[in-house]
Design a protein around this motif. Sequence first.
Motif, PDB file in Angstrom:
ATOM      1  N   LYS A 245      18.787  22.680 -11.219  1.00 34.65           N
ATOM      2  CA  LYS A 245      19.796  23.182 -10.289  1.00 34.65           C
ATOM      3  C   LYS A 245      19.254  23.091  -8.868  1.00 34.65           C
ATOM      4  N   ASN A 246      20.163  23.071  -7.911  1.00 31.55           N
ATOM      5  CA  ASN A 246      19.793  23.027  -6.491  1.00 31.55           C
ATOM      6  C   ASN A 246      18.848  21.872  -6.203  1.00 31.55           C
ATOM      7  N   SER A 247      19.220  20.703  -6.692  1.00 34.09           N
ATOM      8  CA  SER A 247      18.383  19.519  -6.526  1.00 34.09           C
ATOM      9  C   SER A 247      19.199  18.387  -5.929  1.00 34.09           C
ATOM     10  N   LYS A 248      18.510  17.498  -5.232  1.00 33.99           N
ATOM     11  CA  LYS A 248      19.221  16.382  -4.611  1.00 33.99           C
ATOM     12  C   LYS A 248      18.251  15.274  -4.221  1.00 33.99           C
ATOM     13  N   ILE A 249      18.804  14.097  -4.095  1.00 32.21           N
ATOM     14  CA  ILE A 249      18.056  12.976  -3.517  1.00 32.21           C
ATOM     15  C   ILE A 249      18.313  13.040  -2.019  1.00 32.21           C
ATOM     16  N   MET A 250      17.243  13.018  -1.246  1.00 34.50           N
ATOM     17  CA  MET A 250      17.364  13.194   0.194  1.00 34.50           C
ATOM     18  C   MET A 250      17.367  11.865   0.936  1.00 34.50           C
ATOM     19  N   SER A 251      16.552  10.909   0.474  1.00 39.32           N
ATOM     20  CA  SER A 251      16.535   9.606   1.146  1.00 39.32           C
ATOM     21  C   SER A 251      15.883   8.559   0.260  1.00 39.32           C
ATOM     22  N   VAL A 252      16.214   7.322   0.540  1.00 40.39           N
ATOM     23  CA  VAL A 252      15.628   6.175  -0.160  1.00 40.39           C
ATOM     24  C   VAL A 252      15.165   5.197   0.911  1.00 40.39           C
ATOM     25  N   THR A 253      13.898   4.744   0.804  1.00 44.16           N
ATOM     26  CA  THR A 253      13.419   3.684   1.698  1.00 44.16           C
ATOM     27  C   THR A 253      13.235   2.419   0.874  1.00 44.16           C
ATOM     28  N   ARG A 254      13.301   1.299   1.555  1.00 46.57           N
ATOM     29  CA  ARG A 254      13.224   0.012   0.861  1.00 46.57           C
ATOM     30  C   ARG A 254      12.128  -0.863   1.459  1.00 46.57           C
ATOM     31  N   TYR A 255      11.567  -1.690   0.607  1.00 38.88           N
ATOM     32  CA  TYR A 255      10.572  -2.651   1.064  1.00 38.88           C
ATOM     33  C   TYR A 255      11.243  -3.687   1.958  1.00 38.88           C
ATOM     34  N   GLY A 256      10.504  -4.126   2.963  1.00 38.76           N
ATOM     35  CA  GLY A 256      10.951  -5.219   3.826  1.00 38.76           C
ATOM     36  C   GLY A 256      10.078  -6.431   3.563  1.00 38.76           C
ATOM     37  N   GLU A 257      10.175  -7.397   4.424  1.00 36.35           N
ATOM     38  CA  GLU A 257       9.338  -8.602   4.307  1.00 36.35           C
ATOM     39  C   GLU A 257       7.886  -8.304   4.689  1.00 36.35           C
ATOM     40  N   ALA A 258       7.697  -7.385   5.618  1.00 33.68           N
ATOM     41  CA  ALA A 258       6.345  -7.069   6.081  1.00 33.68           C
ATOM     42  C   ALA A 258       5.490  -6.573   4.922  1.00 33.68           C
ATOM     43  N   GLY A 259       4.307  -7.118   4.799  1.00 34.25           N
ATOM     44  CA  GLY A 259       3.359  -6.693   3.784  1.00 34.25           C
ATOM     45  C   GLY A 259       3.621  -7.253   2.399  1.00 34.25           C
ATOM     46  N   HIS A 260       4.563  -8.187   2.281  1.00 37.36           N
ATOM     47  CA  HIS A 260       4.899  -8.741   0.956  1.00 37.36           C
ATOM     48  C   HIS A 260       3.667  -9.300   0.241  1.00 37.36           C
ATOM     49  N   GLU A 261       2.743  -9.875   1.005  1.00 34.73           N
ATOM     50  CA  GLU A 261       1.530 -10.434   0.388  1.00 34.73           C
ATOM     51  C   GLU A 261       0.657  -9.339  -0.234  1.00 34.73           C
ATOM     52  N   ILE A 262       0.850  -8.103   0.168  1.00 34.69           N
ATOM     53  CA  ILE A 262       0.090  -6.980  -0.392  1.00 34.69           C
ATOM     54  C   ILE A 262       0.877  -6.282  -1.489  1.00 34.69           C
ATOM     55  N   HIS A 263       2.126  -5.876  -1.193  1.00 33.65           N
ATOM     56  CA  HIS A 263       2.897  -5.096  -2.168  1.00 33.65           C
ATOM     57  C   HIS A 263       3.624  -5.956  -3.190  1.00 33.65           C
ATOM     58  N   GLY A 264       3.939  -7.191  -2.868  1.00 32.77           N
ATOM     59  CA  GLY A 264       4.574  -8.107  -3.821  1.00 32.77           C
ATOM     60  C   GLY A 264       5.981  -7.728  -4.233  1.00 32.77           C
ATOM     61  N   ARG A 265       6.603  -6.807  -3.539  1.00 33.72           N
ATOM     62  CA  ARG A 265       7.943  -6.342  -3.905  1.00 33.72           C
ATOM     63  C   ARG A 265       9.009  -7.131  -3.143  1.00 33.72           C
ATOM     64  N   ALA A 266      10.131  -7.321  -3.780  1.00 33.33           N
ATOM     65  CA  ALA A 266      11.238  -8.034  -3.144  1.00 33.33           C
ATOM     66  C   ALA A 266      11.781  -7.214  -1.981  1.00 33.33           C
ATOM     67  N   ALA A 267      12.078  -7.885  -0.883  1.00 37.39           N
ATOM     68  CA  ALA A 267      12.692  -7.215   0.258  1.00 37.39           C
ATOM     69  C   ALA A 267      13.997  -6.583  -0.210  1.00 37.39           C
ATOM     70  N   GLY A 268      14.197  -5.331   0.190  1.00 38.83           N
ATOM     71  CA  GLY A 268      15.411  -4.609  -0.205  1.00 38.83           C
ATOM     72  C   GLY A 268      15.251  -3.760  -1.453  1.00 38.83           C
ATOM     73  N   SER A 269      14.163  -3.973  -2.202  1.00 39.64           N
ATOM     74  CA  SER A 269      13.953  -3.152  -3.400  1.00 39.64           C
ATOM     75  C   SER A 269      13.448  -1.761  -2.990  1.00 39.64           C
ATOM     76  N   VAL A 270      13.692  -0.776  -3.843  1.00 39.69           N
ATOM     77  CA  VAL A 270      13.342   0.608  -3.529  1.00 39.69           C
ATOM     78  C   VAL A 270      11.824   0.761  -3.415  1.00 39.69           C
ATOM     79  N   MET A 271      11.390   1.360  -2.295  1.00 35.62           N
ATOM     80  CA  MET A 271       9.984   1.678  -2.104  1.00 35.62           C
ATOM     81  C   MET A 271       9.743   3.154  -2.426  1.00 35.62           C
ATOM     82  N   THR A 272      10.442   4.063  -1.749  1.00 28.95           N
ATOM     83  CA  THR A 272      10.265   5.494  -2.011  1.00 28.95           C
ATOM     84  C   THR A 272      11.615   6.186  -2.132  1.00 28.95           C
ATOM     85  N   VAL A 273      11.582   7.281  -2.859  1.00 26.00           N
ATOM     86  CA  VAL A 273      12.744   8.160  -2.971  1.00 26.00           C
ATOM     87  C   VAL A 273      12.245   9.574  -2.686  1.00 26.00           C
ATOM     88  N   GLU A 274      12.823  10.186  -1.661  1.00 26.39           N
ATOM     89  CA  GLU A 274      12.517  11.580  -1.344  1.00 26.39           C
ATOM     90  C   GLU A 274      13.558  12.412  -2.078  1.00 26.39           C
TER      91      GLU A 274
END
Length: 167
Positions: free
Chosen positions: A29-58
Amino acid sequence: MNTMQKIAPCLWFDHQAQEAAEFYTSIFKNSKIMSVTRYGEAGHEIHGRAAGSVMTVEFELSGQHFTALNGGPMFRFNEAISFQIKCETQEEVDYFWEKLTANGDDTAQQCGWLKDQYGVSWQVVPIVMFEMLGDGTSEKSQRAMEAMLQMKKLEIDTLKRAYDGVF
């Protein structure tokens, strides 16, 4: 006034951060998703994630802030860290136990511990248990401890009977 929580756990997932946050916020109860951040092109060589994919969820569970991070498969949850859910009633214990063990693993756990479908460990604990184990040395406390050690999901009535010496 800034109401940002000073310390908040960050949970590392392979790629299920948003799914897990949605699962957890549907349970508490009394819970919610506050924000979602997404990976960009920057750092792709390190994180390997597709641009636009979810990075963090607060997200927030009953007033407690969390961050879920999609960081990859290199780290896994283990029992060294768990989240305690302090329950007032057996119905509350049963509710959280049922919801969090759905598709999870409660077979290897005991004493109110379970592992959810993402591998996160939880302790579903009736508040009365803290009172019963309070002094740790009385016969009552020892009987409650022995009863608890025999359980997976904690049963308040059984614990109270053991504490009171009524078998």
